[in-house]
Design a protein around this motif. Structure first.
Motif, PDB file in Angstrom:
ATOM      1  N   LEU A  14       0.825  -1.212   0.000  1.00 34.21           N
ATOM      2  CA  LEU A  14       0.000   0.000   0.000  1.00 34.21           C
ATOM      3  C   LEU A  14       0.860   1.263   0.000  1.00 34.21           C
ATOM      4  CD1 LEU A  14      -2.878  -0.983   2.451  1.00 34.21           C
ATOM      5  CD2 LEU A  14      -2.948  -0.837  -0.038  1.00 34.21           C
ATOM      6  N   LEU A  15       1.930   1.249   0.782  1.00 30.35           N
ATOM      7  CA  LEU A  15       2.858   2.386   0.759  1.00 30.35           C
ATOM      8  C   LEU A  15       3.501   2.539  -0.614  1.00 30.35           C
ATOM      9  CD1 LEU A  15       4.699   2.248   4.198  1.00 30.35           C
ATOM     10  CD2 LEU A  15       3.305   4.099   3.310  1.00 30.35           C
ATOM     11  N   ILE A  17       2.138   1.779  -3.455  1.00 30.98           N
ATOM     12  CA  ILE A  17       1.147   2.379  -4.339  1.00 30.98           C
ATOM     13  C   ILE A  17       1.133   3.897  -4.156  1.00 30.98           C
ATOM     14  CG2 ILE A  17      -1.337   2.578  -4.802  1.00 30.98           C
ATOM     15  CD1 ILE A  17      -1.541  -0.406  -4.068  1.00 30.98           C
ATOM     16  N   VAL A  18       1.170   4.332  -2.915  1.00 33.84           N
ATOM     17  CA  VAL A  18       1.182   5.777  -2.631  1.00 33.84           C
ATOM     18  C   VAL A  18       2.441   6.419  -3.206  1.00 33.84           C
ATOM     19  CG1 VAL A  18       1.315   7.492  -0.775  1.00 33.84           C
ATOM     20  CG2 VAL A  18      -0.266   5.573  -0.587  1.00 33.84           C
ATOM     21  N   PHE A  19       3.580   5.769  -3.048  1.00 36.19           N
ATOM     22  CA  PHE A  19       4.835   6.329  -3.539  1.00 36.19           C
ATOM     23  C   PHE A  19       4.900   6.324  -5.059  1.00 36.19           C
ATOM     24  CE2 PHE A  19       8.115   6.521   0.038  1.00 36.19           C
ATOM     25  CZ  PHE A  19       7.153   6.826   0.975  1.00 36.19           C
ATOM     26  N   ILE A  21       2.174   6.742  -7.017  1.00 33.26           N
ATOM     27  CA  ILE A  21       1.248   7.782  -7.458  1.00 33.26           C
ATOM     28  C   ILE A  21       1.839   9.170  -7.239  1.00 33.26           C
ATOM     29  CG2 ILE A  21      -0.993   8.849  -6.987  1.00 33.26           C
ATOM     30  CD1 ILE A  21      -2.038   6.018  -6.409  1.00 33.26           C
ATOM     31  N   LEU A  22       2.421   9.386  -6.060  1.00 29.96           N
ATOM     32  CA  LEU A  22       3.041  10.677  -5.774  1.00 29.96           C
ATOM     33  C   LEU A  22       4.396  10.761  -6.468  1.00 29.96           C
ATOM     34  CD1 LEU A  22       2.270  10.929  -1.964  1.00 29.96           C
ATOM     35  CD2 LEU A  22       1.079  12.053  -3.833  1.00 29.96           C
TER      36      LEU A  22
END
Length: 105
Positions: A14-15, A17-19, A21-22
């Motif tokens: 999940l982290l 995925i966030v990294f 996208i950002l």
């Protein structure tokens, strides 16, 4: 131990995925790599019949790894806006004319 590896892998996925996208650049390799490590350990600790979740986490981690590589290779250039540049020049010329008119008075 297997469940702990799966939970940690899921959290780091999940982290990741966030990294991805950002706009984090190469920093995205860290959570994705840790996710791949934990899902690999969970896959190794699992019995043959219980390997479905770690297998999917490994596949998803590989996809995220490729996404980070693609994001790093994409250029971060901003297109030059010629209309804005022309507007700035015209605005500067108008300001100079206004100043000359004020000095003439």
């Amino acid at each position: 131990m297997r469940k702990a590896f799966i939970v940690l892998s899921f959290i780091f996925t999940l982290l990741g995925i966030v990294f991805v996208i950002l706009p984090m650049g190469t920093l995205g390799f860290l959570p994705v790599g840790i996710s791949l490590l934990f899902s690999g350990l969970a896959f190794a600790k699992s019995q043959a019949s219980d390997r479905s979740v770690p297998k999917y986490l490994l596949m998803f981690g590989g996809i995220l790894f490729l996404a980070v590589i693609i994001r790093v290779m994409m250029p971060d250039e901003v297109a030059k806006d010629s209309e804005l540049e022309q507007h700035k020049i015209e605005s500067k010329q108008e300001d100079l004319k206004d100043l000359e008119e004020l000095e003439a008075q």
